[in-house]
Design an enzyme around this catalytic site. Structure first.
Site, short mmCIF file in Angstrom:
data_model
loop_
_atom_site.label_atom_id
_atom_site.label_comp_id
_atom_site.label_asym_id
_atom_site.label_seq_id
_atom_site.Cartn_x
_atom_site.Cartn_y
_atom_site.Cartn_z
N LYS A 37 68.13 5.65 -52.41
CA LYS A 37 68.46 4.21 -52.30
C LYS A 37 68.07 3.77 -50.88
O LYS A 37 68.65 4.23 -49.90
CB LYS A 37 69.95 3.97 -52.58
CG LYS A 37 70.33 2.49 -52.48
CD LYS A 37 71.71 2.20 -53.06
CE LYS A 37 72.09 0.74 -52.87
NZ LYS A 37 73.31 0.34 -53.57
N GLU A 50 71.44 7.57 -49.68
CA GLU A 50 71.23 6.20 -49.17
C GLU A 50 71.21 6.14 -47.65
O GLU A 50 72.21 5.88 -47.02
CB GLU A 50 72.32 5.25 -49.71
CG GLU A 50 72.10 3.81 -49.27
CD GLU A 50 73.18 2.84 -49.74
OE1 GLU A 50 72.96 1.62 -49.57
OE2 GLU A 50 74.22 3.28 -50.25
#
Length: 298
Positions: A216, A179
């Protein structure tokens, strides 16, 4: 990989739905609780605070609205993983009772800004945490860094760190969610995304062919900008964070990006309160979940 992991991997790759992020932790816990209507004067210490948070998370997870028809996975933080729901570890309960894939947030927060980014702080005892996660039936992990400016050096460092730790996680038999969040308020968000995508591609191209990751990312400025990442063979799924947008705005932007699915936290629990009767709580949650789901399946 055992049969259960293969089933989970296939579901994560091609199932319809989104990932529920239930992993606000540490510093953000009092805020998450106060938004839920539990004020700081209602607990005396950290232990009581975490017990109250676990009650809130348990209420969400056990709600009939929290259904695998809409939700593919749920991200927990360490304290939730180490607690039980109805006598089962939370991760085990999620998969056995709900058929929802459990993930664990493993990062220890962000380092101070440098080169226009915030790397992850060092994660001491990561191996030990990962061993415990495997024991507690967790499927994958999540860790967050933040990109504030289109600084090529900083972005390269963020992506390099994410993939290095990601490999360590993959070697333990878990699927890492990588992420590198681009700050949605960044003045040069689109430029940051262009550099970010190139760096991610470089890292993906250097992986052994069996290595799998989930990405992400912030919802891109240019619609469908990440479609080539979505189709990369190393990438199980690309999920989007809400990043500070309201649920309505996040859903609207998400719906315009085909194949991108949600992994929202604040946008999921918006409007839920400890004071609500179960009927109202479940109706509110169901409404949020259905809206996020609809935006995720476009």
């Amino acid at each position: 990989m055992n049969m259960k992991n293969i089933e989970q991997l296939n579901l994560m790759h091609s199932g319809k739905g989104f990932i529920a992020a239930l992993d606000q932790s540490g510093g953000s816990t009092p805020k998450a609780l106060s938004q839920y209507g539990v004020l700081e004067n209602q607990y005396k210490n950290e232990e009581e605070m975490y017990t109250l948070v676990h009650e809130m998370r348990t209420r969400i997870i056990k709600s009939p609205a929290f259904d695998s028809q809409y939700i593919l996975g749920a991200i927990l933080f360490e304290n939730t993983m180490d607690r039980k729901i109805d006598g089962q570890w939370t991760g085990e309960y999620l998969w056995e009772k709900k058929h929802i894939i459990p993930f664990l947030k493993v990062d220890k927060g962000l380092a101070d800004p440098a080169n226009g980014v915030q790397l992850m702080k060092a994660i001491p005892n990561l191996n030990e945490l990962l061993d415990r996660a495997v024991e507690r039936k967790i499927f994958g992990t999540k860790m967050r860094s933040v990109i504030k400016e289109a600084n090529a050096i900083g972005i390269q460092e963020v992506v390099g760190q994410q993939f290095a730790v990601g490999l360590q996680i993959f070697q333990k038999g878990l699927i890492p969610i990588i992420e590198p969040e681009v700050d949605i308020y960044s003045a040069d968000k689109q430029k940051s995304e262009e550099i970010l995508k190139e760096e991610i591609k470089k890292q993906l191209n250097s992986l052994d062919k069996d290595v799998k990751v989930i990405l992400k990312l912030s919802i891109p400025t240019v619609n469908n900008f990440y479609s080539d990442l979505i189709s990369d063979p190393h990438v199980v799924r690309v999920v989007a964070l809400s990043g500070g947008y309201s649920r309505e705005e996040a859903n609207q932007k998400l719906a315009e990006n085909h194949g991108l699915i949600a992994s929202f936290s604040r946008a999921l629990s918006e409007g839920l309160s400890a004071q609500q009767l179960d009927s109202e709580f479940n109706a509110r949650l169901e409404n949020s979940i259905k809206e996020i789901y609809e935006a995720s399946i476009t």
